[in-house]
Design an enzyme around this catalytic site. Structure first.
Site, short mmCIF file in Angstrom:
data_model
loop_
_atom_site.label_atom_id
_atom_site.label_comp_id
_atom_site.label_asym_id
_atom_site.label_seq_id
_atom_site.Cartn_x
_atom_site.Cartn_y
_atom_site.Cartn_z
CB ILE A 1 -5.71 -2.73 8.94
CG1 ILE A 1 -5.93 -4.23 9.10
CG2 ILE A 1 -6.95 -1.96 9.32
CD1 ILE A 1 -6.38 -4.63 10.51
CG ASP A 2 -0.71 -0.22 7.25
OD1 ASP A 2 -1.16 -0.17 6.10
OD2 ASP A 2 -0.44 0.78 7.93
CE LYS A 3 4.43 -8.97 7.40
NZ LYS A 3 5.77 -9.17 6.80
NE ARG B 1 2.69 2.74 9.79
CZ ARG B 1 3.18 1.89 8.90
NH1 ARG B 1 2.35 1.23 8.09
NH2 ARG B 1 4.49 1.72 8.79
#
Length: 303
Positions: A137-139, A237
């Site tokens: 998962i993204d930062k 997103r």
């Protein structure tokens, strides 16, 4: 070293070589391709050329993909939020702001650094930089991740992702109010041809499906739950932007500085999978972090 060959077709005539090559594989950045060309890893009709070489019809491009740089990953003691652990799997709740695995230029402070200090034994399938990492998962996205402690469990978990049997539900705050309470977004995702650092809906992209439902509505925002059927880079997103309701706080795909938070308001709250050894389905839920809750309280006061 992997070697690939690409024949220039009609649509690529007179295009720069570095631009053409950067569209072949979504994981290749244009700057990376330029470096390969400069280092002699790319030959056109058997000869070295410059990155700005103008492609001609039928040109034979041979790409010798260099082995990735091997970095030493240093274990770091961290206060990890472990939801489950046995001899095969670790389920961890990643805080927002933490990168999942090291990369050149970012060798420390990642989840992998912490896991290596905590576990000592992680699957080696994904190599030195991503031991045990099955999915990411993204930062600036918080939430649950499953990590494999051995190659047996790694292969089993990856197969579940391929077969779409893993449950992954996220909560997100988006701009606007979707006209329907439920929906499915089925649109292919690939590298944005205009911005190589971003993903986009593209005709030749990889299949991507997101199911969403609206949980609450506010004046200019909505709280939604998104369930992943596939797991493409930046999928939620990109998909929510595509239908006109980008994630709040998202600096890449949405309006900037609209809410008092840095980064998208997105949390991976539900993770379920079949345990690789027992064969039983297990599911975990993680509450939203305090920053997420503060945004909800702010929106409730400004309905």
């Amino acid at each position: 070293m992997e070697v690939m060959e690409h024949i220039i077709h009609e649509q690529e005539i007179s295009e720069r070589l570095d631009k053409v090559l950067s569209t072949i594989d979504a994981s290749w950045s244009r700057s990376q391709v330029q470096q390969w060309i400069k280092d002699g890893h790319v030959l056109v009709n058997g000869e070295s050329v410059k990155p700005n070489y103008k492609c001609g019809l039928g040109d034979s491009v041979k790409i010798s993909i260099p082995e990735p740089e091997v970095l030493d990953v240093i274990p770091e003691e961290m206060d990890l939020d472990i939801y489950f652990e046995d001899e095969d799997v670790v389920v961890v709740n990643k805080p927002r702001g933490m990168v999942v695995h090291p990369a050149p230029g970012h060798p420390s402070g990642t989840l992998v650094n912490g896991l290596m200090a905590h576990c000592k034994d992680l699957s080696g399938i994904n190599g030195v930089l991503r031991p045990g990492i099955v999915h990411r998962i993204d930062k600036d996205t918080s939430g649950l991740l499953m990590v494999a402690k051995n190659n047996f469990s790694h292969e089993k978990l990856v197969n579940q992702l391929v077969e779409k049997t893993v449950t992954r539900k996220y909560k997100a705050v988006v701009h606007g109010n979707p006209p329907h309470d439920y929906g499915t977004i089925d649109a292919p995702i690939g590298r944005d041809t205009k911005d190589r650092q971003s993903m986009a809906i593209v005709d030749n992209g990889r299949n991507a499906v997101t199911h969403f439902r609206v949980l609450d509505r506010y004046k200019d925002y909505s709280l939604v739950e998104c369930e992943l059927e596939t797991g493409r880079t930046h999928q939620i997103r990109v998909h929510m932007k595509y239908i006109g309701f980008p994630l709040a706080g998202d600096p890449k795909y949405g309006p900037r500085k609209t809410l008092p938070i840095n980064g998208q308001v997105l949390h991976a709250g539900v993770l379920g999978f079949i345990h690789p050894r027992t064969g039983e389905y297990v599911e975990f839920q993680a509450d939203e972090p305090e920053e997420f809750k503060e945004i909800i309280r702010f929106l409730e006061l400004n309905r």
